[in-house]
Design an enzyme around this catalytic site. Structure first.
Site, PDB file in Angstrom:
ATOM      1  N   HIS A   1      86.275 -24.267  88.533  1.00 42.61           N
ATOM      2  CA  HIS A   1      86.433 -24.333  89.991  1.00 42.61           C
ATOM      3  C   HIS A   1      87.552 -25.319  90.357  1.00 42.61           C
ATOM      4  O   HIS A   1      88.413 -25.019  91.194  1.00 42.61           O
ATOM      5  CB  HIS A   1      85.096 -24.746  90.627  1.00 42.61           C
ATOM      6  N   GLU A   2      87.564 -26.476  89.715  1.00 40.57           N
ATOM      7  CA  GLU A   2      88.594 -27.484  90.022  1.00 40.57           C
ATOM      8  C   GLU A   2      89.975 -27.019  89.562  1.00 40.57           C
ATOM      9  O   GLU A   2      90.970 -27.230  90.246  1.00 40.57           O
ATOM     10  CB  GLU A   2      88.239 -28.830  89.374  1.00 40.57           C
TER      11      GLU A   2
ATOM     12  N   GLU B   1      87.529 -23.080  99.273  1.00 33.44           N
ATOM     13  CA  GLU B   1      86.381 -23.235  98.377  1.00 33.44           C
ATOM     14  C   GLU B   1      85.925 -21.885  97.824  1.00 33.44           C
ATOM     15  O   GLU B   1      85.615 -21.746  96.643  1.00 33.44           O
ATOM     16  CB  GLU B   1      85.217 -23.922  99.098  1.00 33.44           C
TER      17      GLU B   1
ATOM     18  N   HIS C   1      91.435 -24.721  92.119  1.00 35.71           N
ATOM     19  CA  HIS C   1      92.051 -25.404  93.275  1.00 35.71           C
ATOM     20  C   HIS C   1      93.510 -25.755  92.959  1.00 35.71           C
ATOM     21  O   HIS C   1      94.387 -25.618  93.798  1.00 35.71           O
ATOM     22  CB  HIS C   1      91.311 -26.712  93.591  1.00 35.71           C
TER      23      HIS C   1
END
Ligand SMILES: [Zn+2]
Length: 270
Positions: free
Chosen positions: A114-115, A174, A118
């Protein structure tokens, strides 16, 4: 060094929408500067085994990430709270609390993916561009980021830290990080259900020990929404994945036993 004084916008934001004026090398430089600041105010876990383990997972995920080839780096913060964040151009931070909460390796991979998403989707850089455009004219930004080069980007980074630009991404960002993160972890060979499982853990933890998860909930949408969005996608990706997806490893269990039983207790962010 001081920032130039405030000036009215030279042209409308609408006309500028979609323009990218922070290059990848500048983004990397901004992230490095920001990471130096983060290091100063963060209790970093300096444990060779844990860091090597997280870095190994992170690098494998980064190889499967879309976008520019950023110099991804992985740091573990020695905090009990469950949280993770990323900075533009490569740095990823994982709180030790994630390792305490995770039940298997794919859950840790889900948080890191997930990071990484980003960063790969350059969410922070987009946000920085919007913030800077709202404050200064494009000409001045060009002078700072282009002609002045290194000094200008470092200044931009300083302003971002002051503005707290990284504290919160939009809900759309997100959602995209969840979707792209799920693709990254599946492509890299982990079972995408790990990402969903960690959200379920967060939801349970919120009832039992709200303090341990409130940092996470202050910067992320509710797990319930995310679980719903991800469940169908994870099933679809799992069916199309060619090989056997990894859920757990003995390395994870060794690292988990180490952080829970062997290392001194983690700090608290509060
Ligand atoms: Zn996020």
């Amino acid at each position: 060094m001081k920032w130039p004084p405030r000036r009215p916008l030279a042209c409308s934001l609408v006309a500028l929408a979609g323009i990218t004026f922070i290059s990848v090398p500048q983004e990397i430089e901004i992230g490095r500067e920001e990471n130096r600041q983060v290091r100063k105010r963060t209790a970093e876990l300096h444990d060779a085994q844990v860091t090597a383990y997280i870095t190994r997972i992170g690098r494998r995920l980064a190889k499967a990430a879309p976008g520019a080839k950023y110099p991804y780096s992985f740091q573990v913060a020695d905090y009990r709270e469950i949280n993770a964040f990323s900075l533009p151009g490569g740095p990823v931070w994982l709180n030790r609390g994630v390792l305490h909460a995770a039940g298997n390796e794919s859950q840790v991979a889900g948080v890191l993916a997930h990071e990484i998403a980003h960063i790969a989707q350059r969410h922070a850089a987009d946000q920085l561009e919007k913030t800077l455009l709202a404050k200064w004219s494009l000409g001045m930004l060009g002078a700072m980021l282009g002609n002045v080069g290194g000094a200008g980007t470092a200044q931009a980074a300083g302003a971002m830290v002051a503005d707290g630009v990284f504290l919160k991404f939009s809900r759309d960002d997100e959602r995209e990080a969840d979707r792209v993160g799920l693709e990254i972890m599946t492509k890299a060979g982990w079972d995408g259900r790990g990402m969903i499982e960690l959200f379920e853990t967060l939801r349970r933890q919120q009832k039992r020990d709200p303090n341990a998860v409130d940092v996470f909930f202050s910067t992320h949408p509710s797990p319930a929404d995310r679980i719903q969005n991800l469940t169908a996608a994870a099933a679809r990706l799992r069916r199309s994945a060619a090989r056997q997806a990894v859920r757990d490893t003995k390395e994870f269990r060794a690292v988990k036993a180490r952080v829970v039983l062997k290392l001194p207790a983690p700090h608290s962010m509060r």
